[in-house]
Design a protein around this motif. Structure first.
Motif, PDB file in Angstrom:
ATOM      1  N   ALA A  61       0.826  -1.210   0.000  1.00  0.00           N
ATOM      2  CA  ALA A  61       0.000   0.000   0.000  1.00  0.00           C
ATOM      3  C   ALA A  61       0.860   1.260   0.000  1.00  0.00           C
ATOM      4  CB  ALA A  61      -0.935  -0.012   1.204  1.00  0.00           C
ATOM      5  N   LEU A  62       1.968   1.225   0.724  1.00  0.00           N
ATOM      6  CA  LEU A  62       2.887   2.366   0.723  1.00  0.00           C
ATOM      7  C   LEU A  62       3.446   2.610  -0.677  1.00  0.00           C
ATOM      8  CD1 LEU A  62       4.676   1.568   4.080  1.00  0.00           C
ATOM      9  CD2 LEU A  62       3.629   3.774   3.558  1.00  0.00           C
ATOM     10  N   ARG A  63       3.800   1.541  -1.374  1.00  0.00           N
ATOM     11  CA  ARG A  63       4.310   1.704  -2.738  1.00  0.00           C
ATOM     12  C   ARG A  63       3.266   2.311  -3.653  1.00  0.00           C
ATOM     13  NH1 ARG A  63       6.430  -3.598  -1.929  1.00  0.00           N
ATOM     14  NH2 ARG A  63       4.796  -4.428  -3.282  1.00  0.00           N
ATOM     15  N   ALA A  64       1.993   2.065  -3.331  1.00  0.00           N
ATOM     16  CA  ALA A  64       0.901   2.613  -4.141  1.00  0.00           C
ATOM     17  C   ALA A  64       0.513   4.022  -3.709  1.00  0.00           C
ATOM     18  CB  ALA A  64      -0.312   1.686  -4.056  1.00  0.00           C
ATOM     19  N   GLY A  65       1.243   4.586  -2.752  1.00  0.00           N
ATOM     20  CA  GLY A  65       1.023   5.973  -2.392  1.00  0.00           C
ATOM     21  C   GLY A  65       0.243   6.213  -1.114  1.00  0.00           C
ATOM     22  N   GLN A  66      -0.266   5.147  -0.468  1.00  0.00           N
ATOM     23  CA  GLN A  66      -1.006   5.334   0.774  1.00  0.00           C
ATOM     24  C   GLN A  66      -0.026   5.627   1.912  1.00  0.00           C
ATOM     25  OE1 GLN A  66      -4.167   5.633   1.312  1.00  0.00           O
ATOM     26  NE2 GLN A  66      -4.078   5.700   3.543  1.00  0.00           N
ATOM     27  N   ARG A  67      -0.392   6.556   2.794  1.00  0.00           N
ATOM     28  CA  ARG A  67       0.511   6.910   3.883  1.00  0.00           C
ATOM     29  C   ARG A  67      -0.115   6.839   5.270  1.00  0.00           C
ATOM     30  NH1 ARG A  67       3.522   5.829   0.624  1.00  0.00           N
ATOM     31  NH2 ARG A  67       5.398   6.912  -0.106  1.00  0.00           N
ATOM     32  N   VAL A  68      -1.420   6.719   5.376  1.00  0.00           N
ATOM     33  CA  VAL A  68      -2.075   6.700   6.683  1.00  0.00           C
ATOM     34  C   VAL A  68      -2.684   5.319   6.910  1.00  0.00           C
ATOM     35  CG1 VAL A  68      -3.768   7.796   8.195  1.00  0.00           C
ATOM     36  CG2 VAL A  68      -2.591   9.163   6.446  1.00  0.00           C
ATOM     37  N   PHE A  69      -2.324   4.705   8.043  1.00  0.00           N
ATOM     38  CA  PHE A  69      -2.745   3.340   8.337  1.00  0.00           C
ATOM     39  C   PHE A  69      -3.357   3.270   9.726  1.00  0.00           C
ATOM     40  CE2 PHE A  69       0.456   3.164   5.111  1.00  0.00           C
ATOM     41  CZ  PHE A  69      -0.013   2.200   4.236  1.00  0.00           C
ATOM     42  N   GLY A  70      -4.281   2.312   9.896  1.00  0.00           N
ATOM     43  CA  GLY A  70      -4.937   2.109  11.175  1.00  0.00           C
ATOM     44  C   GLY A  70      -4.682   0.711  11.701  1.00  0.00           C
ATOM     45  N   GLU A  71      -4.333   0.632  12.971  1.00  0.00           N
ATOM     46  CA  GLU A  71      -4.109  -0.641  13.644  1.00  0.00           C
ATOM     47  C   GLU A  71      -4.928  -0.682  14.929  1.00  0.00           C
ATOM     48  OE1 GLU A  71      -2.192  -3.436  13.081  1.00  0.00           O
ATOM     49  OE2 GLU A  71      -1.552  -2.769  11.090  1.00  0.00           O
ATOM     50  N   ASN A  72      -5.426  -1.874  15.263  1.00  0.00           N
ATOM     51  CA  ASN A  72      -6.213  -2.039  16.477  1.00  0.00           C
ATOM     52  C   ASN A  72      -5.372  -2.311  17.716  1.00  0.00           C
ATOM     53  OD1 ASN A  72      -8.508  -1.973  14.758  1.00  0.00           O
ATOM     54  ND2 ASN A  72      -9.614  -3.301  16.182  1.00  0.00           N
ATOM     55  N   ARG A  73      -4.300  -3.070  17.546  1.00  0.00           N
ATOM     56  CA  ARG A  73      -3.526  -3.536  18.702  1.00  0.00           C
ATOM     57  C   ARG A  73      -2.138  -2.903  18.710  1.00  0.00           C
ATOM     58  NH1 ARG A  73      -6.738  -7.955  17.193  1.00  0.00           N
ATOM     59  NH2 ARG A  73      -7.805  -8.963  18.954  1.00  0.00           N
ATOM     60  N   VAL A  74      -1.775  -2.395  19.876  1.00  0.00           N
ATOM     61  CA  VAL A  74      -0.478  -1.737  20.021  1.00  0.00           C
ATOM     62  C   VAL A  74       0.656  -2.709  19.722  1.00  0.00           C
ATOM     63  CG1 VAL A  74       1.071  -0.602  21.657  1.00  0.00           C
ATOM     64  CG2 VAL A  74      -1.368  -0.041  21.659  1.00  0.00           C
ATOM     65  N   GLN A  75       0.555  -3.924  20.220  1.00  0.00           N
ATOM     66  CA  GLN A  75       1.644  -4.891  20.024  1.00  0.00           C
ATOM     67  C   GLN A  75       1.848  -5.188  18.540  1.00  0.00           C
ATOM     68  OE1 GLN A  75       1.324  -8.473  22.325  1.00  0.00           O
ATOM     69  NE2 GLN A  75       3.020  -9.478  21.277  1.00  0.00           N
ATOM     70  N   GLU A  76       0.767  -5.382  17.815  1.00  0.00           N
ATOM     71  CA  GLU A  76       0.888  -5.659  16.382  1.00  0.00           C
ATOM     72  C   GLU A  76       1.492  -4.463  15.650  1.00  0.00           C
ATOM     73  OE1 GLU A  76      -1.845  -6.932  12.516  1.00  0.00           O
ATOM     74  OE2 GLU A  76      -2.735  -6.929  14.523  1.00  0.00           O
ATOM     75  N   ALA A  77       1.064  -3.259  16.025  1.00  0.00           N
ATOM     76  CA  ALA A  77       1.629  -2.061  15.406  1.00  0.00           C
ATOM     77  C   ALA A  77       3.126  -1.950  15.685  1.00  0.00           C
ATOM     78  CB  ALA A  77       0.902  -0.824  15.919  1.00  0.00           C
ATOM     79  N   ALA A  78       3.521  -2.290  16.911  1.00  0.00           N
ATOM     80  CA  ALA A  78       4.937  -2.204  17.279  1.00  0.00           C
ATOM     81  C   ALA A  78       5.783  -3.200  16.506  1.00  0.00           C
ATOM     82  CB  ALA A  78       5.091  -2.433  18.783  1.00  0.00           C
ATOM     83  N   GLU A  79       5.188  -4.311  16.130  1.00  0.00           N
ATOM     84  CA  GLU A  79       5.925  -5.312  15.369  1.00  0.00           C
ATOM     85  C   GLU A  79       6.112  -4.902  13.914  1.00  0.00           C
ATOM     86  OE1 GLU A  79       3.453  -8.692  15.960  1.00  0.00           O
ATOM     87  OE2 GLU A  79       4.190  -9.106  17.989  1.00  0.00           O
TER      88      GLU A  79
END
Length: 242
Positions: A61-79
């Protein structure tokens, strides 16, 4: 054959990338919904909800130009996100799930926006974390517009007082409101209520609408829509958690 300049094709192979195609389709629908509502499409931001999807999907998605992402869990985001942010420093991470107070410091360290501030104990935890980390992400107050007992969010009748308290405490770091309407109901009245509440408090950001209902949310004034399935596809079974 897709053009090598087409954002829906992989530059290494020239093969169409389904995530880039999903993004293109969602952006087209956002633009159409905004124009139908008499709004500037640029007034609606897209949060690509990448929960349960691997870092490789986020990078597509970043390669396609998207820059804003949403995550539910802090641990998953940290990984997933620190390494991606090193390669894409303009990436923005929103935490959109219910946040436990014991995860507040990690959330403050990782996120650019926390969309799920919904109770005094969490406000206390975020304030302590901000003092320790020397930073505070932008904040959205989550409102439980359906007053559903199983859901996160401040109840409707307590929302005004909680918004005032948070604004006094955090100032302009409180940017707006977020909601998730009850399933199986017409979402428009819930979006309308959230918009009216945001207007009453002079808050510019309204995060509302997901894959199934974001056109309705845009018609009611959404400035952020949170879309996952329409971009990334269904939840990968091996990453799904109870």
């Amino acid at each position: 054959m897709p053009s090598m300049n087409d954002p829906s094709s992989d530059p290494a192979t020239g093969v169409n990338d389904p995530i880039a195609e999903g993004l293109r389709a969602v952006r087209s629908r956002i633009e159409a919904a905004a124009r139908d509502a008499g709004r500037d499409p640029a007034s609606v931001g897209l949060v690509a909800v990448s929960k349960f999807h691997p870092a490789a999907s986020v990078e597509a998605a970043l390669r396609a130009g998207q820059r804003v992402f949403g995550e539910n869990r802090v641990q998953e985001a940290a990984e997933k996100f620190p390494a991606l942010r090193a390669r894409y420093p303009d990436l923005k991470l929103h935490l959109i799930g219910g946040l436990q107070t014991n995860k507040a410091r990690d959330a403050v360290r990782l996120a650019d926006m926390i969309e799920s501030l919904d109770r005094p104990a969490l406000a206390d935890a975020l304030a302590r974390a901000a003092d320790r980390e020397g930073r505070l992400p932008e904040l959205l107050i989550e409102v439980n517009t359906g007053d559903e007992p199983q859901k996160f969010g401040v109840p409707r009748e307590k929302a005004d007082a909680f918004i005032r308290t948070c604004r006094e405490r955090f100032g302009d770091r409180v940017r707006g409101l977020m909601c998730i309407p009850p399933e199986g109901t017409n979402p428009a009245p819930h979006f309308r209520f959230l918009g009216s509440l945001a207007d009453a408090h002079g808050l510019p950001t309204r995060s509302m609408g997901m894959s199934a209902d974001f056109p309705e949310a845009i018609a009611e004034g959404a400035t952020l829509v949170r879309v996952g399935t329409a971009i990334f596809g269904g939840r990968p079974a091996m990453l799904a958690r109870p």
